[in-house]
Write a protein that holds these residues in place. Structure first.
Motif, mmCIF file in Angstrom:
data_model
loop_
_atom_site.group_PDB
_atom_site.id
_atom_site.type_symbol
_atom_site.label_atom_id
_atom_site.label_comp_id
_atom_site.label_asym_id
_atom_site.label_seq_id
_atom_site.Cartn_x
_atom_site.Cartn_y
_atom_site.Cartn_z
ATOM 1 N N THR A 2 0.841 -1.191 0.000
ATOM 2 C CA THR A 2 0.000 0.000 0.000
ATOM 3 C C THR A 2 0.880 1.247 0.000
ATOM 4 N N GLN A 3 0.243 2.356 -0.244
ATOM 5 C CA GLN A 3 0.980 3.625 -0.303
ATOM 6 C C GLN A 3 1.573 3.958 1.066
ATOM 7 N N LYS A 4 0.867 3.651 2.132
ATOM 8 C CA LYS A 4 1.361 3.930 3.480
ATOM 9 C C LYS A 4 2.585 3.075 3.790
ATOM 10 N N GLN A 5 2.552 1.806 3.400
ATOM 11 C CA GLN A 5 3.695 0.924 3.620
ATOM 12 C C GLN A 5 4.898 1.379 2.795
ATOM 13 N N PHE A 6 4.637 1.818 1.574
ATOM 14 C CA PHE A 6 5.717 2.284 0.713
ATOM 15 C C PHE A 6 6.387 3.516 1.303
ATOM 16 N N LYS A 7 5.594 4.451 1.810
ATOM 17 C CA LYS A 7 6.158 5.658 2.419
ATOM 18 C C LYS A 7 6.995 5.301 3.645
ATOM 19 N N LEU A 8 6.518 4.370 4.452
ATOM 20 C CA LEU A 8 7.260 3.939 5.633
ATOM 21 C C LEU A 8 8.568 3.270 5.215
ATOM 22 N N TRP A 9 8.524 2.421 4.225
ATOM 23 C CA TRP A 9 9.719 1.749 3.709
ATOM 24 C C TRP A 9 10.718 2.776 3.166
ATOM 25 N N LEU A 10 10.240 3.726 2.391
ATOM 26 C CA LEU A 10 11.104 4.750 1.818
ATOM 27 C C LEU A 10 11.751 5.600 2.909
ATOM 28 N N ALA A 11 10.988 5.952 3.935
ATOM 29 C CA ALA A 11 11.527 6.735 5.043
ATOM 30 C C ALA A 11 12.620 5.958 5.775
ATOM 31 N N CYS A 12 12.424 4.675 5.976
ATOM 32 C CA CYS A 12 13.435 3.847 6.641
ATOM 33 C C CYS A 12 14.709 3.754 5.810
ATOM 34 N N VAL A 13 14.565 3.610 4.515
ATOM 35 C CA VAL A 13 15.733 3.530 3.631
ATOM 36 C C VAL A 13 16.496 4.848 3.652
ATOM 37 N N LEU A 14 15.789 5.950 3.546
ATOM 38 C CA LEU A 14 16.456 7.261 3.548
ATOM 39 C C LEU A 14 17.124 7.553 4.883
ATOM 40 N N GLY A 16 18.359 5.347 6.780
ATOM 41 C CA GLY A 16 19.517 4.463 6.835
ATOM 42 C C GLY A 16 20.747 5.077 6.191
ATOM 43 N N PHE A 17 20.556 5.922 5.185
ATOM 44 C CA PHE A 17 21.675 6.566 4.511
ATOM 45 C C PHE A 17 22.125 7.850 5.196
ATOM 46 N N LEU A 18 21.366 8.354 6.115
ATOM 47 C CA LEU A 18 21.674 9.616 6.776
ATOM 48 C C LEU A 18 23.021 9.629 7.503
ATOM 49 N N PRO A 19 23.411 8.589 8.229
ATOM 50 C CA PRO A 19 24.710 8.628 8.912
ATOM 51 C C PRO A 19 25.901 8.774 7.960
ATOM 52 N N ALA A 20 25.762 8.347 6.732
ATOM 53 C CA ALA A 20 26.859 8.450 5.774
ATOM 54 C C ALA A 20 27.177 9.906 5.442
ATOM 55 N N CYS A 21 26.244 10.803 5.641
ATOM 56 C CA CYS A 21 26.476 12.221 5.352
ATOM 57 C C CYS A 21 27.487 12.831 6.319
ATOM 58 N N GLY A 22 27.556 12.332 7.513
ATOM 59 C CA GLY A 22 28.459 12.878 8.516
ATOM 60 C C GLY A 22 29.702 12.045 8.724
#
Length: 65
Positions: A2-14, A16-22
């Motif tokens: 569903t769209q809600k699950q996709f948004k949650l999945w996308l938020a988790c993936v993004l 996950g990449f946040l620590p690499a910025c620092g």
């Protein structure tokens, strides 16, 4: 999915990449010191010329041999 699950999945993936910025590496520290030395030498007659990180690594590897 569903769209809600996709948004949650996308938020988790993004998130996950946040620590690499620092990420702090040896190269980023060296470049920070190099930039600081350039700033200090800006007003003087004798500019401080530090090599790039790649040149520094080559010299360092040659000294280890």
């Amino acid at each position: 999915m569903t769209q809600k699950q996709f948004k949650l999945w996308l938020a988790c993936v993004l998130l996950g990449f946040l620590p690499a910025c620092g990420l702090i590496s040896h190269q980023s520290i060296y470049e920070g010191v190099r930039g600081n030395e350039k700033t200090k030498a800006a007003g003087s007659d004798k500019p401080s010329k530090l090599p790039t990180y790649d040149q520094y690594e080559k010299e360092r590897d040659n000294l280890k041999k």
